[in-house]
Design a protein around this motif. Sequence first.
Motif: not given
Length: 558
Positions: A124, A142, A144, A163, A222, A266, A268
């Motif tokens: 992420s 974002a 990803d 996100n 995320r 960041c 997840s």
Amino acid sequence: MERASVKIVALLLCLSIGAIVVKAEDPYLFFEWNVTYGTIAPLGVPQQGILINGQLPGPRINCTSNNNIVVNVYNNLDEPLLLTWTGIQQRKNSWQDGTPGTMCPIMPGTNFTYHFQVKDQIGSFFYFPTTSLHRAAGGFGALDVHSRNLIPVPFDNPADEYNVFLGDWYNKGHKTLKKILDGGRTIGRPDGIHINGKSNKVGDKATEPLFTMEAGKTYRYRICNIGMRTSVNVRIQGHAMKLVEMEGSHTVQNIYDSLDIHVGQCLSILVTADQEPKDYYMVVSSRFLKQAISSVAILSYANGKGLASSELPAPPPTNTEGIAWSMNQFRSFRWNLTASAARPNPQGSYHYGKINITRTIKIVNSRSQVGGKLRFGLNGISHMDTDTPLKLVEFFGVPEKTFKYDLMADEPPSDLSKVTIVPNVKNATFRNFVEIIFENQEKTIQAYHLDGYSFFAVAIEPGKWSHEKRKNYNLVDAVSRHNIQVYPNSWAAVMTTLDNAGMWNLRSEMWERFYLGQQLYFSVLSPARSLRDEYNLPDNQPLCGIVKSMPMPAPYTA
């Protein structure tokens, strides 16, 4: 004879097909972005924001490891613009890094096409503007990166991915904030916290659900802190959070009631919709501010009935106890050694703890006044950007006209009350394994990011660092990441191999500090000057400053 001929033809055909496979490029993804100003009001106060294709957050780059990303950016602002791709380790390609030290900006009314590869990465990440004080105006989104199908992921596919961008916000516009800093003053305390560009309070009737979940299903969130200076804590009413990834690394899957996320970081989490079908609050509150600020967002169950309860989950401790709590949470983050990363081999196959350290760089941040104006520094040097990007000056072979290497020593001076304002560029030996110590002697939390690399965050402890502290390092399963927080009157240690040739920015993620000098660039040159180690200057790269009219240097060769 006939059979022999058939075998030869078959062999040639196989070799031909093999050659095609070897030469075939990885897939391309193309994007066209129109960057404009637009009226936004994250805290309810209208102001000038930066939108991409009319959106805040901007468009999502949803890609797979090894994809080639091509982004054509049209700058319709009234100021120069650059976008950087936080955490993307652009192998051999600092030309596309999007920082003032590596690229000429995209001038108003023009466009530039970024081309980079998310080589051997998953995780992420996010993009944002690095020019002026544009980070305070939006322009983020974002990025990803998914694992290829042949690489197993250490959790089941979620029902969906969401996100979430969190961060502090100022009601003063970005141009006003820039004038304050240019005038020598601090921008001070933020006015509030937003979640995906909106701020809500408990009981707000107009609040729309941020995301919707179906009962019994599991979702991946995320979450990134894209703020200016404030660490935050995240918790979800009635739901546990399973940490599964952090800045490009799969983690040991611990369960948390709340998570501290520091500026630039960041991660997840997996959230299972296993509660009564109704609305629930996601709560985001500030950490380590004298006056707390917070915001909420609604996570709604499909076909759910009932409003979210006004009784919110309690925040973690504050003050000194809160720092200890947050530090202990950092220690609970562990690399998942058995999970594959972007390649089939397990993450733990890289035994970083057994590599000899070839260089130790100890960095101490400081705050000073220069000519009555506020500046921030690292080891007594406060970085200033140059009219010609440092990378171009170096490539054209004329650094003596712009900067000197290694003005910042590897050890801090005894007196940090004064700083020197100059371009801050450190020479780094290609493929050296280095240890970087961040020591924070101030009363405020710090956060740092290194472009072009990930590093192993091996320790955070209170007090001052010494060589004896190495016995406390985690040399087995520290998370490989690209951001690290440093608590007040504490230190943090990271380790990395400088094997990515280029000019790479090491910076404070506290954007006031970044803007006023708390950053440097590592110049990592390959002695071979070979395309195996670094790409040539792209043909579409704009030139500016002193190199604009200079003859082009000879390109690197194989």
